[in-house]
Design a protein around this motif. Structure first.
Motif, PDB file in Angstrom:
ATOM      1  N   ALA A  65       0.840  -1.204   0.000  1.00 44.38           N
ATOM      2  CA  ALA A  65       0.000   0.000   0.000  1.00 44.38           C
ATOM      3  C   ALA A  65       0.874   1.252   0.000  1.00 44.38           C
ATOM      4  N   VAL A  66       1.935   1.217   0.792  1.00 46.56           N
ATOM      5  CA  VAL A  66       2.863   2.348   0.831  1.00 46.56           C
ATOM      6  C   VAL A  66       3.513   2.540  -0.533  1.00 46.56           C
ATOM      7  N   PHE A  67       3.943   1.453  -1.134  1.00 43.16           N
ATOM      8  CA  PHE A  67       4.712   1.547  -2.360  1.00 43.16           C
ATOM      9  C   PHE A  67       3.858   1.740  -3.609  1.00 43.16           C
ATOM     10  N   GLU A  68       2.563   1.559  -3.482  1.00 42.27           N
ATOM     11  CA  GLU A  68       1.669   1.826  -4.615  1.00 42.27           C
ATOM     12  C   GLU A  68       1.828   3.285  -5.067  1.00 42.27           C
ATOM     13  N   ASP A  69       1.979   4.194  -4.108  1.00 44.86           N
ATOM     14  CA  ASP A  69       2.186   5.602  -4.452  1.00 44.86           C
ATOM     15  C   ASP A  69       3.470   5.791  -5.251  1.00 44.86           C
ATOM     16  N   SER A  70       4.519   5.084  -4.847  1.00 47.32           N
ATOM     17  CA  SER A  70       5.810   5.228  -5.534  1.00 47.32           C
ATOM     18  C   SER A  70       5.736   4.742  -6.974  1.00 47.32           C
ATOM     19  N   ILE A  71       5.150   3.584  -7.185  1.00 44.88           N
ATOM     20  CA  ILE A  71       5.071   3.062  -8.552  1.00 44.88           C
ATOM     21  C   ILE A  71       4.101   3.911  -9.371  1.00 44.88           C
ATOM     22  N   GLY A  72       3.051   4.414  -8.734  1.00 44.34           N
ATOM     23  CA  GLY A  72       2.122   5.312  -9.428  1.00 44.34           C
ATOM     24  C   GLY A  72       2.809   6.587  -9.890  1.00 44.34           C
ATOM     25  N   LEU A  74       5.993   6.853 -10.622  1.00 43.95           N
ATOM     26  CA  LEU A  74       6.835   6.470 -11.757  1.00 43.95           C
ATOM     27  C   LEU A  74       6.012   6.309 -13.026  1.00 43.95           C
ATOM     28  N   GLU A  75       4.846   5.673 -12.907  1.00 48.33           N
ATOM     29  CA  GLU A  75       3.985   5.479 -14.077  1.00 48.33           C
ATOM     30  C   GLU A  75       3.495   6.814 -14.627  1.00 48.33           C
ATOM     31  N   ALA A  76       3.179   7.753 -13.747  1.00 50.71           N
ATOM     32  CA  ALA A  76       2.734   9.070 -14.199  1.00 50.71           C
ATOM     33  C   ALA A  76       3.847   9.788 -14.957  1.00 50.71           C
ATOM     34  N   LEU A  77       5.063   9.713 -14.429  1.00 50.17           N
ATOM     35  CA  LEU A  77       6.198  10.333 -15.123  1.00 50.17           C
ATOM     36  C   LEU A  77       6.418   9.679 -16.482  1.00 50.17           C
ATOM     37  N   ALA A  78       6.432   8.366 -16.513  1.00 55.24           N
ATOM     38  CA  ALA A  78       6.690   7.652 -17.759  1.00 55.24           C
ATOM     39  C   ALA A  78       5.612   7.930 -18.809  1.00 55.24           C
ATOM     40  N   ILE A 119       4.240  -5.693  -9.017  1.00 56.49           N
ATOM     41  CA  ILE A 119       4.819  -4.348  -8.987  1.00 56.49           C
ATOM     42  C   ILE A 119       6.162  -4.341  -9.714  1.00 56.49           C
ATOM     43  N   ARG A 120       6.932  -5.407  -9.533  1.00 54.71           N
ATOM     44  CA  ARG A 120       8.204  -5.502 -10.250  1.00 54.71           C
ATOM     45  C   ARG A 120       7.966  -5.467 -11.758  1.00 54.71           C
ATOM     46  N   GLU A 121       6.932  -6.149 -12.212  1.00 52.44           N
ATOM     47  CA  GLU A 121       6.607  -6.156 -13.634  1.00 52.44           C
ATOM     48  C   GLU A 121       6.201  -4.756 -14.103  1.00 52.44           C
ATOM     49  N   ARG A 122       5.482  -4.020 -13.266  1.00 50.13           N
ATOM     50  CA  ARG A 122       5.120  -2.643 -13.624  1.00 50.13           C
ATOM     51  C   ARG A 122       6.378  -1.790 -13.774  1.00 50.13           C
ATOM     52  N   LEU A 123       7.329  -1.952 -12.855  1.00 50.85           N
ATOM     53  CA  LEU A 123       8.586  -1.215 -12.942  1.00 50.85           C
ATOM     54  C   LEU A 123       9.344  -1.622 -14.210  1.00 50.85           C
TER      55      LEU A 123
END
Length: 185
Positions: A65-72, A74-78, A119-123
């Protein structure tokens, strides 16, 4: 004399409690790491442990849950037009400097939990898109793979976890300077 108890707001407090738990866990993971005390997280959030476990049945659920923000983030930037691999890696680095836990967990999961692997796959997808563009532009060697980039990010996170927080920015810069020699043309 005991401290006055807060009134139980019941289901109306659920969203607030969840947000408070995520914020407290983000801080705890950033300062203490993945093994931060969940009792301390609940206390910092101002909730009981029962509330913590109602929202997050295990440590990994809370971390995700904490890291969902981090990957989100990254996805927004990408998703922004013209974003480069270098910009995505810079944000990953900023996130690793702030909290080595996220990047370490995603790039080197302690167990093959499907939630972490997702999440690793999303990264990896974010890095793959930037890598392809960087290779077409001639900035990155054609032999570099997405797996290589995930490995490089993981190595950086492992090293950052071993240095004091005040030294992480400088250390990350030195690590990427060394790694660039292996990936750039």
């Amino acid at each position: 004399m005991t401290a006055a108890r807060r009134p139980n707001r019941g289901p109306k407090a659920a969203a607030h409690n969840r947000a408070a738990l995520i914020a407290a866990a983000r801080e705890a993971f950033a300062t203490t790491g993945y093994d931060a005390s969940l009792t301390d997280v609940a206390r910092a959030a101002g909730v009981g442990q029962g509330s913590l476990y109602r929202h997050f049945p295990d440590r990994l659920s809370l971390a995700l849950a904490v890291f969902e923000d981090s990957i989100g983030e990254l996805e927004a930037l990408a998703a922004e037009p013209g974003t480069t691999l270098e910009e995505v890696l810079a944000l990953v680095t900023e996130q690793a400097i702030a909290s080595t836990t996220f990047v370490r967990l995603v790039t080197m999961p302690p167990q093959p939990d499907p939630r972490i692997l997702a999440i690793r796959e999303r990264l990896a997808r974010l890095l793959a898109a930037g890598l392809a563009e960087a290779q077409r532009a001639g900035r990155v060697r054609g032999s570099v793979t997405t797996g290589d980039l995930v490995l490089a990010v993981g190595m950086m996170a492992l090293m950052l976890a071993e240095v004091p927080a005040a030294e992480r920015t400088e250390t990350a810069g030195r690590i990427w300077e060394l790694l660039r020699h292996g990936i750039e043309r």
